[in-house]
Motif scaffolding. Structure first.
Motif, PDB file in Angstrom:
ATOM      1  N   VAL A 133       0.808  -1.219   0.000  1.00  0.00           N
ATOM      2  CA  VAL A 133       0.000   0.000   0.000  1.00  0.00           C
ATOM      3  C   VAL A 133       0.841   1.268   0.000  1.00  0.00           C
ATOM      4  CG1 VAL A 133      -0.257   0.186   2.522  1.00  0.00           C
ATOM      5  CG2 VAL A 133      -2.078   1.032   1.026  1.00  0.00           C
ATOM      6  N   SER A 134       2.087   1.180   0.497  1.00  0.00           N
ATOM      7  CA  SER A 134       2.969   2.348   0.548  1.00  0.00           C
ATOM      8  C   SER A 134       4.421   1.906   0.527  1.00  0.00           C
ATOM      9  CB  SER A 134       2.724   3.177   1.813  1.00  0.00           C
ATOM     10  OG  SER A 134       1.477   3.827   1.778  1.00  0.00           O
ATOM     11  N   PHE A 135       5.281   2.848   0.216  1.00  0.00           N
ATOM     12  CA  PHE A 135       6.732   2.634   0.211  1.00  0.00           C
ATOM     13  C   PHE A 135       7.373   3.820   0.910  1.00  0.00           C
ATOM     14  CE2 PHE A 135      10.700   3.169  -2.638  1.00  0.00           C
ATOM     15  CZ  PHE A 135      11.494   2.421  -1.784  1.00  0.00           C
ATOM     16  N   MET A 274      12.803   7.410  11.437  1.00  0.00           N
ATOM     17  CA  MET A 274      11.581   7.814  10.759  1.00  0.00           C
ATOM     18  C   MET A 274      11.069   6.723   9.834  1.00  0.00           C
ATOM     19  SD  MET A 274      10.608  10.538  12.067  1.00  0.00           S
ATOM     20  CE  MET A 274       9.252  10.905  10.951  1.00  0.00           C
ATOM     21  N   GLN A 275      11.985   5.920   9.279  1.00  0.00           N
ATOM     22  CA  GLN A 275      11.537   4.782   8.480  1.00  0.00           C
ATOM     23  C   GLN A 275      10.665   3.858   9.322  1.00  0.00           C
ATOM     24  OE1 GLN A 275      14.773   2.597   6.676  1.00  0.00           O
ATOM     25  NE2 GLN A 275      14.883   3.985   4.918  1.00  0.00           N
ATOM     26  N   GLY A 276      11.123   3.567  10.535  1.00  0.00           N
ATOM     27  CA  GLY A 276      10.371   2.664  11.391  1.00  0.00           C
ATOM     28  C   GLY A 276       9.084   3.261  11.911  1.00  0.00           C
ATOM     29  N   TYR A 277       9.165   4.505  12.400  1.00  0.00           N
ATOM     30  CA  TYR A 277       7.979   5.124  13.003  1.00  0.00           C
ATOM     31  C   TYR A 277       6.893   5.357  11.960  1.00  0.00           C
ATOM     32  CZ  TYR A 277       5.301   7.922  16.304  1.00  0.00           C
ATOM     33  OH  TYR A 277       4.316   8.380  17.146  1.00  0.00           O
ATOM     34  N   MET A 278       7.269   6.004  10.842  1.00  0.00           N
ATOM     35  CA  MET A 278       6.271   6.270   9.816  1.00  0.00           C
ATOM     36  C   MET A 278       5.851   4.991   9.111  1.00  0.00           C
ATOM     37  SD  MET A 278       5.884   9.310  10.547  1.00  0.00           S
ATOM     38  CE  MET A 278       4.521   9.514   9.402  1.00  0.00           C
ATOM     39  N   GLY A 279       6.759   4.006   9.049  1.00  0.00           N
ATOM     40  CA  GLY A 279       6.375   2.714   8.491  1.00  0.00           C
ATOM     41  C   GLY A 279       5.258   2.080   9.285  1.00  0.00           C
ATOM     42  N   PHE A 280       5.375   2.149  10.619  1.00  0.00           N
ATOM     43  CA  PHE A 280       4.308   1.600  11.449  1.00  0.00           C
ATOM     44  C   PHE A 280       3.009   2.373  11.250  1.00  0.00           C
ATOM     45  CE2 PHE A 280       1.551   1.144  15.027  1.00  0.00           C
ATOM     46  CZ  PHE A 280       1.650  -0.193  15.367  1.00  0.00           C
ATOM     47  N   MET A 281       3.094   3.705  11.232  1.00  0.00           N
ATOM     48  CA  MET A 281       1.877   4.507  11.095  1.00  0.00           C
ATOM     49  C   MET A 281       1.196   4.258   9.751  1.00  0.00           C
ATOM     50  SD  MET A 281       1.591   5.833  13.990  1.00  0.00           S
ATOM     51  CE  MET A 281       0.063   6.693  13.566  1.00  0.00           C
ATOM     52  N   LEU A 282       1.974   4.068   8.696  1.00  0.00           N
ATOM     53  CA  LEU A 282       1.383   3.748   7.402  1.00  0.00           C
ATOM     54  C   LEU A 282       0.651   2.416   7.461  1.00  0.00           C
ATOM     55  CD1 LEU A 282       4.343   4.823   5.096  1.00  0.00           C
ATOM     56  CD2 LEU A 282       2.133   5.964   5.254  1.00  0.00           C
ATOM     57  N   LEU A 283       1.243   1.435   8.129  1.00  0.00           N
ATOM     58  CA  LEU A 283       0.568   0.150   8.301  1.00  0.00           C
ATOM     59  C   LEU A 283      -0.718   0.309   9.103  1.00  0.00           C
ATOM     60  CD1 LEU A 283       3.410  -2.410   9.104  1.00  0.00           C
ATOM     61  CD2 LEU A 283       1.959  -2.361   7.072  1.00  0.00           C
ATOM     62  N   TRP A 284      -0.636   1.116  10.159  1.00  0.00           N
ATOM     63  CA  TRP A 284      -1.806   1.317  11.007  1.00  0.00           C
ATOM     64  C   TRP A 284      -2.979   1.886  10.204  1.00  0.00           C
ATOM     65  CZ3 TRP A 284      -4.054   0.477  15.592  1.00  0.00           C
ATOM     66  CH2 TRP A 284      -5.128   1.289  15.943  1.00  0.00           C
ATOM     67  N   ILE A 292     -10.423   6.897   7.559  1.00  0.00           N
ATOM     68  CA  ILE A 292     -10.129   7.858   6.492  1.00  0.00           C
ATOM     69  C   ILE A 292     -11.274   7.893   5.492  1.00  0.00           C
ATOM     70  CG2 ILE A 292      -8.476   8.522   4.707  1.00  0.00           C
ATOM     71  CD1 ILE A 292      -6.421   6.729   6.155  1.00  0.00           C
ATOM     72  N   ASP A 293     -11.778   9.076   5.192  1.00  0.00           N
ATOM     73  CA  ASP A 293     -12.841   9.234   4.203  1.00  0.00           C
ATOM     74  C   ASP A 293     -12.448  10.350   3.237  1.00  0.00           C
ATOM     75  OD1 ASP A 293     -15.172   9.087   2.780  1.00  0.00           O
ATOM     76  OD2 ASP A 293     -16.398  10.144   4.261  1.00  0.00           O
ATOM     77  N   PRO A 294     -11.551  10.049   2.302  1.00  0.00           N
ATOM     78  CA  PRO A 294     -11.041  11.086   1.409  1.00  0.00           C
ATOM     79  C   PRO A 294     -12.051  11.468   0.331  1.00  0.00           C
ATOM     80  CG  PRO A 294     -10.170   8.977   0.756  1.00  0.00           C
ATOM     81  CD  PRO A 294     -10.976   8.730   2.004  1.00  0.00           C
ATOM     82  N   MET A 295     -11.878  12.670  -0.228  1.00  0.00           N
ATOM     83  CA  MET A 295     -12.738  13.092  -1.323  1.00  0.00           C
ATOM     84  C   MET A 295     -12.151  12.576  -2.634  1.00  0.00           C
ATOM     85  SD  MET A 295     -14.166  16.895  -2.366  1.00  0.00           S
ATOM     86  CE  MET A 295     -12.662  17.388  -3.210  1.00  0.00           C
ATOM     87  N   ASN A 296     -12.329  11.283  -2.856  1.00  0.00           N
ATOM     88  CA  ASN A 296     -11.885  10.672  -4.112  1.00  0.00           C
ATOM     89  C   ASN A 296     -12.776   9.464  -4.408  1.00  0.00           C
ATOM     90  OD1 ASN A 296     -10.927   8.539  -2.524  1.00  0.00           O
ATOM     91  ND2 ASN A 296      -8.811   9.283  -2.532  1.00  0.00           N
ATOM     92  N   ASP A 297     -12.348   8.601  -5.303  1.00  0.00           N
ATOM     93  CA  ASP A 297     -13.185   7.484  -5.734  1.00  0.00           C
ATOM     94  C   ASP A 297     -12.844   6.185  -5.010  1.00  0.00           C
ATOM     95  OD1 ASP A 297     -10.714   7.131  -6.868  1.00  0.00           O
ATOM     96  OD2 ASP A 297     -11.492   6.377  -8.777  1.00  0.00           O
ATOM     97  N   PRO A 305      -8.113   3.616   0.941  1.00  0.00           N
ATOM     98  CA  PRO A 305      -7.975   5.074   0.879  1.00  0.00           C
ATOM     99  C   PRO A 305      -6.662   5.589   1.456  1.00  0.00           C
ATOM    100  CG  PRO A 305      -9.489   4.453   2.626  1.00  0.00           C
ATOM    101  CD  PRO A 305      -9.204   3.202   1.842  1.00  0.00           C
ATOM    102  N   MET A 306      -5.914   4.728   2.173  1.00  0.00           N
ATOM    103  CA  MET A 306      -4.639   5.159   2.730  1.00  0.00           C
ATOM    104  C   MET A 306      -3.513   5.096   1.692  1.00  0.00           C
ATOM    105  SD  MET A 306      -1.665   5.224   4.328  1.00  0.00           S
ATOM    106  CE  MET A 306      -1.095   3.566   4.022  1.00  0.00           C
ATOM    107  N   SER A 307      -3.788   4.620   0.505  1.00  0.00           N
ATOM    108  CA  SER A 307      -2.743   4.409  -0.487  1.00  0.00           C
ATOM    109  C   SER A 307      -1.924   5.675  -0.729  1.00  0.00           C
ATOM    110  CB  SER A 307      -3.359   3.940  -1.811  1.00  0.00           C
ATOM    111  OG  SER A 307      -4.011   2.708  -1.651  1.00  0.00           O
ATOM    112  N   ILE A 308      -0.722   5.714  -0.191  1.00  0.00           N
ATOM    113  CA  ILE A 308       0.233   6.806  -0.418  1.00  0.00           C
ATOM    114  C   ILE A 308       1.454   6.170  -1.052  1.00  0.00           C
ATOM    115  CG2 ILE A 308       1.669   8.584   0.638  1.00  0.00           C
ATOM    116  CD1 ILE A 308      -0.342   8.724   2.920  1.00  0.00           C
ATOM    117  N   PRO A 309       1.695   6.410  -2.338  1.00  0.00           N
ATOM    118  CA  PRO A 309       2.758   5.672  -3.031  1.00  0.00           C
ATOM    119  C   PRO A 309       4.128   5.769  -2.372  1.00  0.00           C
ATOM    120  CG  PRO A 309       1.375   6.806  -4.601  1.00  0.00           C
ATOM    121  CD  PRO A 309       0.944   7.277  -3.250  1.00  0.00           C
ATOM    122  N   VAL A 310       4.549   6.975  -1.981  1.00  0.00           N
ATOM    123  CA  VAL A 310       5.908   7.146  -1.452  1.00  0.00           C
ATOM    124  C   VAL A 310       5.921   8.158  -0.319  1.00  0.00           C
ATOM    125  CG1 VAL A 310       8.282   7.827  -1.973  1.00  0.00           C
ATOM    126  CG2 VAL A 310       6.950   6.627  -3.704  1.00  0.00           C
TER     127      VAL A 310
END
Length: 342
Positions: A133-135, A274-284, A292-297, A305-310
Protein backbone atom coordinates in the motif's frame (compact mmCIF):
# COMPACT_ATOMS: atom_id res chain seq x y z
CA UNK A 1 0.08 10.73 -10.98
CA UNK A 2 2.31 9.79 -8.04
CA UNK A 3 1.76 11.65 -4.79
CA UNK A 4 4.64 12.27 -2.37
CA UNK A 5 4.11 13.10 1.29
CA UNK A 6 6.88 14.35 3.55
CA UNK A 7 7.35 12.86 7.00
CA UNK A 8 6.40 16.26 8.42
CA UNK A 9 3.04 16.12 6.68
CA UNK A 10 2.45 12.60 7.96
CA UNK A 11 3.38 13.63 11.51
CA UNK A 12 0.94 16.54 11.37
CA UNK A 13 -1.76 14.23 10.06
CA UNK A 14 -1.16 11.74 12.84
CA UNK A 15 -1.07 14.35 15.60
CA UNK A 16 -4.25 15.96 14.30
CA UNK A 17 -6.06 12.65 14.28
CA UNK A 18 -4.79 11.81 17.76
CA UNK A 19 -5.95 15.20 19.06
CA UNK A 20 -9.36 14.76 17.51
CA UNK A 21 -9.84 11.39 19.17
CA UNK A 22 -9.57 12.48 22.81
CA UNK A 23 -13.10 13.73 23.39
CA UNK A 24 -14.47 12.15 26.55
CA UNK A 25 -17.66 10.97 24.89
CA UNK A 26 -15.78 9.17 22.06
CA UNK A 27 -13.81 5.96 22.37
CA UNK A 28 -10.22 6.50 21.23
CA UNK A 29 -9.93 4.78 17.81
CA UNK A 30 -6.12 4.85 18.00
CA UNK A 31 -5.74 1.74 20.13
CA UNK A 32 -5.02 -1.82 19.06
CA UNK A 33 -7.41 -4.62 19.78
CA UNK A 34 -6.05 -7.37 22.06
CA UNK A 35 -3.58 -9.47 20.08
CA UNK A 36 -3.30 -7.00 17.19
CA UNK A 37 0.23 -7.48 15.92
CA UNK A 38 2.56 -5.78 13.42
CA UNK A 39 5.76 -7.39 12.11
CA UNK A 40 8.93 -5.98 10.59
CA UNK A 41 10.74 -8.31 8.17
CA UNK A 42 14.25 -7.77 6.77
CA UNK A 43 17.07 -9.45 4.88
CA UNK A 44 20.36 -10.20 6.71
CA UNK A 45 18.73 -9.67 10.09
CA UNK A 46 21.97 -9.15 12.02
CA UNK A 47 22.90 -5.99 10.13
CA UNK A 48 22.92 -3.06 12.57
CA UNK A 49 21.16 -0.76 10.10
CA UNK A 50 17.78 -2.34 10.89
CA UNK A 51 17.98 -1.90 14.66
CA UNK A 52 17.10 1.84 14.86
CA UNK A 53 14.33 1.24 12.31
CA UNK A 54 12.76 -1.37 14.55
CA UNK A 55 13.34 0.74 17.67
CA UNK A 56 10.96 3.41 16.38
CA UNK A 57 8.63 0.85 14.77
CA UNK A 58 8.33 -0.69 18.22
CA UNK A 59 7.79 2.69 19.90
CA UNK A 60 4.94 3.59 17.56
CA UNK A 61 3.39 0.21 18.33
CA UNK A 62 3.70 0.74 22.07
CA UNK A 63 2.08 4.16 21.81
CA UNK A 64 -0.97 2.56 20.21
CA UNK A 65 -0.98 -0.49 22.47
CA UNK A 66 0.02 -2.91 19.72
CA UNK A 67 2.27 -5.97 19.64
CA UNK A 68 5.36 -5.87 17.41
CA UNK A 69 7.99 -8.38 16.29
CA UNK A 70 11.33 -8.23 14.44
CA UNK A 71 11.94 -11.03 11.91
CA UNK A 72 14.28 -11.89 9.04
CA UNK A 73 16.98 -14.24 7.84
CA UNK A 74 20.66 -14.03 8.86
CA UNK A 75 21.70 -15.04 5.33
CA UNK A 76 21.93 -13.04 2.09
CA UNK A 77 19.31 -15.17 0.31
CA UNK A 78 16.02 -13.88 -1.09
CA UNK A 79 14.33 -17.30 -0.86
CA UNK A 80 15.21 -17.58 2.82
CA UNK A 81 13.89 -14.08 3.46
CA UNK A 82 10.62 -14.99 1.73
CA UNK A 83 10.41 -18.05 4.00
CA UNK A 84 10.64 -15.80 7.09
CA UNK A 85 8.05 -13.46 5.55
CA UNK A 86 5.70 -16.44 5.13
CA UNK A 87 6.37 -17.53 8.71
CA UNK A 88 5.40 -14.06 9.89
CA UNK A 89 2.29 -14.13 7.71
CA UNK A 90 1.27 -17.45 9.28
CA UNK A 91 0.77 -15.55 12.56
CA UNK A 92 -2.02 -13.54 10.87
CA UNK A 93 -0.54 -10.14 11.75
CA UNK A 94 -2.44 -6.94 11.03
CA UNK A 95 0.48 -5.64 8.98
CA UNK A 96 4.02 -6.33 7.81
CA UNK A 97 6.71 -3.72 7.19
CA UNK A 98 9.12 -5.44 4.80
CA UNK A 99 12.45 -4.64 3.18
CA UNK A 100 12.36 -6.93 0.13
CA UNK A 101 15.82 -8.02 -0.95
CA UNK A 102 14.63 -8.12 -4.57
CA UNK A 103 11.43 -6.64 -5.93
CA UNK A 104 10.08 -9.29 -8.33
CA UNK A 105 10.39 -12.39 -6.09
CA UNK A 106 8.35 -10.55 -3.45
CA UNK A 107 5.40 -9.74 -5.71
CA UNK A 108 3.59 -13.02 -5.05
CA UNK A 109 4.24 -13.17 -1.25
CA UNK A 110 3.14 -9.56 -0.77
CA UNK A 111 0.04 -10.01 -2.93
CA UNK A 112 -0.85 -13.18 -1.03
CA UNK A 113 -0.53 -11.34 2.28
CA UNK A 114 -2.72 -8.44 1.11
CA UNK A 115 -5.33 -10.82 -0.30
CA UNK A 116 -5.46 -12.50 3.12
CA UNK A 117 -6.13 -9.18 4.81
CA UNK A 118 -2.63 -8.29 6.05
CA UNK A 119 -1.52 -4.77 5.16
CA UNK A 120 1.98 -4.53 3.66
CA UNK A 121 4.28 -1.50 3.48
CA UNK A 122 7.78 -1.67 1.99
CA UNK A 123 10.75 0.36 3.23
CA UNK A 124 14.25 1.17 1.96
CA UNK A 125 13.65 -1.21 -0.98
CA UNK A 126 10.43 -1.63 -2.90
CA UNK A 127 8.32 -4.15 -4.79
CA UNK A 128 6.40 -1.62 -6.89
CA UNK A 129 4.42 -4.13 -8.95
CA UNK A 130 2.99 -5.76 -5.83
CA UNK A 131 -0.11 -4.76 -3.87
CA UNK A 132 1.89 -3.09 -1.11
CA UNK A 133 0.00 0.00 0.00
CA UNK A 134 2.97 2.35 0.55
CA UNK A 135 6.73 2.63 0.21
CA UNK A 136 8.85 4.61 2.69
CA UNK A 137 12.43 5.53 1.80
CA UNK A 138 14.95 8.32 1.66
CA UNK A 139 15.21 7.66 -2.06
CA UNK A 140 18.17 5.73 -3.40
CA UNK A 141 18.86 8.10 -6.30
CA UNK A 142 19.18 11.04 -3.84
CA UNK A 143 21.55 8.97 -1.70
CA UNK A 144 23.88 8.36 -4.61
CA UNK A 145 23.51 11.96 -5.76
CA UNK A 146 24.41 13.45 -2.37
CA UNK A 147 27.39 11.09 -2.13
CA UNK A 148 28.62 12.40 -5.49
CA UNK A 149 28.28 16.00 -4.33
CA UNK A 150 30.17 15.26 -1.11
CA UNK A 151 33.21 13.63 -2.72
CA UNK A 152 33.25 15.95 -5.76
CA UNK A 153 33.24 18.96 -3.46
CA UNK A 154 36.26 17.62 -1.60
CA UNK A 155 38.04 16.84 -4.89
CA UNK A 156 37.30 20.21 -6.44
CA UNK A 157 35.29 18.56 -9.20
CA UNK A 158 38.35 16.98 -10.79
CA UNK A 159 39.97 13.56 -10.87
CA UNK A 160 39.16 9.89 -11.21
CA UNK A 161 36.69 7.96 -9.08
CA UNK A 162 35.66 4.32 -8.89
CA UNK A 163 32.73 2.20 -7.73
CA UNK A 164 32.44 -0.92 -5.60
CA UNK A 165 29.08 -2.44 -6.41
CA UNK A 166 26.62 -5.21 -5.56
CA UNK A 167 25.06 -6.53 -8.79
CA UNK A 168 21.58 -7.97 -8.29
CA UNK A 169 20.72 -5.90 -5.20
CA UNK A 170 18.17 -3.42 -6.50
CA UNK A 171 18.61 -0.49 -4.14
CA UNK A 172 22.41 -0.74 -4.28
CA UNK A 173 22.38 -0.72 -8.06
CA UNK A 174 20.17 2.38 -7.98
CA UNK A 175 22.47 4.21 -5.57
CA UNK A 176 25.57 3.40 -7.60
CA UNK A 177 23.94 4.38 -10.89
CA UNK A 178 22.76 7.70 -9.42
CA UNK A 179 26.23 8.44 -8.06
CA UNK A 180 27.96 7.76 -11.37
CA UNK A 181 25.33 9.57 -13.44
CA UNK A 182 25.43 12.68 -11.27
CA UNK A 183 29.22 12.79 -11.30
CA UNK A 184 29.28 12.48 -15.08
CA UNK A 185 26.63 15.16 -15.64
CA UNK A 186 27.75 17.70 -13.06
CA UNK A 187 31.53 17.43 -13.17
CA UNK A 188 32.91 16.78 -16.68
CA UNK A 189 36.46 16.81 -15.31
CA UNK A 190 35.70 13.79 -13.11
CA UNK A 191 35.92 10.34 -14.73
CA UNK A 192 34.69 6.91 -13.69
CA UNK A 193 37.92 4.92 -14.11
CA UNK A 194 36.82 1.51 -12.86
CA UNK A 195 34.24 -0.65 -11.13
CA UNK A 196 34.41 -3.87 -9.14
CA UNK A 197 31.86 -6.18 -7.53
CA UNK A 198 32.25 -6.38 -3.75
CA UNK A 199 28.82 -7.85 -2.87
CA UNK A 200 28.95 -6.49 0.70
CA UNK A 201 32.06 -8.59 1.37
CA UNK A 202 34.99 -6.68 2.98
CA UNK A 203 37.52 -9.12 1.51
CA UNK A 204 36.20 -8.65 -2.03
CA UNK A 205 36.10 -4.89 -1.46
CA UNK A 206 39.73 -4.95 -0.32
CA UNK A 207 40.79 -6.92 -3.37
CA UNK A 208 38.68 -4.82 -5.73
CA UNK A 209 39.93 -1.44 -4.53
CA UNK A 210 43.53 -2.66 -4.35
CA UNK A 211 43.32 -3.59 -8.04
CA UNK A 212 41.64 -0.31 -8.94
CA UNK A 213 44.31 1.73 -7.14
CA UNK A 214 47.08 -0.27 -8.80
CA UNK A 215 45.56 0.41 -12.22
CA UNK A 216 44.84 4.07 -11.40
CA UNK A 217 47.54 5.47 -9.08
CA UNK A 218 45.87 8.90 -8.99
CA UNK A 219 42.43 7.59 -8.02
CA UNK A 220 40.68 10.26 -5.94
CA UNK A 221 37.52 8.63 -4.57
CA UNK A 222 35.52 5.42 -4.43
CA UNK A 223 31.81 5.02 -3.70
CA UNK A 224 30.08 1.89 -2.45
CA UNK A 225 26.31 1.68 -1.79
CA UNK A 226 26.50 0.04 1.66
CA UNK A 227 28.72 -0.13 4.74
CA UNK A 228 30.36 -3.56 4.85
CA UNK A 229 32.43 -2.97 1.72
CA UNK A 230 33.87 0.19 3.27
CA UNK A 231 35.73 -1.90 5.86
CA UNK A 232 37.79 -3.67 3.20
CA UNK A 233 38.06 -0.56 1.04
CA UNK A 234 39.48 1.47 3.92
CA UNK A 235 42.15 -1.15 4.56
CA UNK A 236 43.14 -1.24 0.88
CA UNK A 237 43.29 2.54 0.81
CA UNK A 238 45.41 2.68 3.96
CA UNK A 239 47.93 0.20 2.58
CA UNK A 240 48.14 2.22 -0.66
CA UNK A 241 48.90 5.54 1.02
CA UNK A 242 45.44 6.70 2.14
CA UNK A 243 44.84 9.16 -0.72
CA UNK A 244 41.42 7.84 -1.79
CA UNK A 245 38.19 9.29 -0.35
CA UNK A 246 36.19 6.25 0.75
CA UNK A 247 32.47 7.10 0.60
CA UNK A 248 29.73 4.62 1.49
CA UNK A 249 26.09 4.40 2.51
CA UNK A 250 24.69 3.38 5.92
CA UNK A 251 26.58 3.33 9.20
CA UNK A 252 27.43 1.04 12.09
CA UNK A 253 29.82 1.35 15.02
CA UNK A 254 32.83 0.20 12.98
CA UNK A 255 32.12 2.62 10.15
CA UNK A 256 31.57 5.50 12.59
CA UNK A 257 34.88 4.75 14.29
CA UNK A 258 36.59 4.70 10.90
CA UNK A 259 34.96 8.00 9.89
CA UNK A 260 36.18 9.63 13.10
CA UNK A 261 39.66 8.21 12.51
CA UNK A 262 39.72 9.53 8.94
CA UNK A 263 39.88 6.05 7.39
CA UNK A 264 36.44 6.48 5.78
CA UNK A 265 35.63 9.92 4.42
CA UNK A 266 31.87 9.77 4.99
CA UNK A 267 28.56 7.98 4.58
CA UNK A 268 25.04 8.67 3.37
CA UNK A 269 22.65 7.45 6.04
CA UNK A 270 18.84 7.28 5.69
CA UNK A 271 16.81 8.53 8.65
CA UNK A 272 16.27 5.07 10.10
CA UNK A 273 14.07 6.08 13.02
CA UNK A 274 11.58 7.81 10.76
CA UNK A 275 11.54 4.78 8.48
CA UNK A 276 10.37 2.66 11.39
CA UNK A 277 7.98 5.12 13.00
CA UNK A 278 6.27 6.27 9.82
CA UNK A 279 6.37 2.71 8.49
CA UNK A 280 4.31 1.60 11.45
CA UNK A 281 1.88 4.51 11.09
CA UNK A 282 1.38 3.75 7.40
CA UNK A 283 0.57 0.15 8.30
CA UNK A 284 -1.81 1.32 11.01
CA UNK A 285 -3.79 3.54 8.66
CA UNK A 286 -3.76 0.84 5.98
CA UNK A 287 -5.21 -1.64 8.47
CA UNK A 288 -7.81 0.87 9.67
CA UNK A 289 -9.06 2.53 6.47
CA UNK A 290 -12.42 3.25 8.15
CA UNK A 291 -10.67 6.18 9.86
CA UNK A 292 -10.13 7.86 6.49
CA UNK A 293 -12.84 9.23 4.20
CA UNK A 294 -11.04 11.09 1.41
CA UNK A 295 -12.74 13.09 -1.32
CA UNK A 296 -11.89 10.67 -4.11
CA UNK A 297 -13.18 7.48 -5.73
CA UNK A 298 -11.84 5.06 -3.09
CA UNK A 299 -15.30 3.71 -2.17
CA UNK A 300 -16.34 3.32 -5.80
CA UNK A 301 -13.12 1.66 -6.95
CA UNK A 302 -12.54 -0.38 -3.81
CA UNK A 303 -8.90 0.56 -3.16
CA UNK A 304 -7.51 1.32 0.27
CA UNK A 305 -7.97 5.07 0.88
CA UNK A 306 -4.64 5.16 2.73
CA UNK A 307 -2.74 4.41 -0.49
CA UNK A 308 0.23 6.81 -0.42
CA UNK A 309 2.76 5.67 -3.03
CA UNK A 310 5.91 7.15 -1.45
CA UNK A 311 6.90 8.77 1.84
CA UNK A 312 10.40 10.28 2.04
CA UNK A 313 12.01 9.72 5.45
CA UNK A 314 15.04 11.92 4.69
CA UNK A 315 18.77 11.22 5.00
CA UNK A 316 21.93 12.52 6.65
CA UNK A 317 25.48 13.02 5.45
CA UNK A 318 27.69 11.54 8.16
CA UNK A 319 31.23 12.88 8.52
CA UNK A 320 33.73 13.21 11.34
CA UNK A 321 31.89 16.34 12.47
CA UNK A 322 28.62 14.60 13.40
CA UNK A 323 29.52 10.89 13.65
CA UNK A 324 28.99 10.83 17.44
CA UNK A 325 25.24 11.32 16.92
CA UNK A 326 24.83 8.00 15.07
CA UNK A 327 26.13 5.36 17.50
CA UNK A 328 23.53 2.68 18.26
CA UNK A 329 24.68 2.10 21.87
CA UNK A 330 24.58 5.82 22.66
CA UNK A 331 21.11 6.04 21.12
CA UNK A 332 19.81 3.18 23.28
CA UNK A 333 21.35 4.70 26.41
CA UNK A 334 19.63 8.00 25.67
CA UNK A 335 16.30 6.23 25.16
CA UNK A 336 16.67 3.88 28.12
CA UNK A 337 15.76 0.76 26.12
CA UNK A 338 17.36 -2.53 25.08
CA UNK A 339 16.64 -2.34 21.36
CA UNK A 340 15.39 -5.38 19.46
CA UNK A 341 15.72 -7.55 22.59
CA UNK A 342 12.61 -6.01 24.09
Amino acid sequence: MRTFFSTTAMAVLASTLFAGSTAAETENPFRCKPGEKYVMNVMVSGVEYWFPVYEMFKQAGQQLGCETEYTGTPEYDVNKQIATFDQALAQNPAGILVHPMNSDPFIEPINRAVDRGTAVVTFAADSPLSKRVSFITSGHPPGGTYAAHTTAGEMGGQGGYAGLENPGQGKHETRSRAHHTRSEEKWPDMKLVGRAASNQDPTKAYQGLSSLIQANPNLGAVFMPEANSAIGAAQANKESGGKVLVMCADVNANILDMIKAGEVFGSINPNQGMQGYMGFMLLWFAEHPELIDPMNDAKRSGFNPMSIPVVDNGLSIVTAKNADDFYWDKYLKRRGTKGIEE
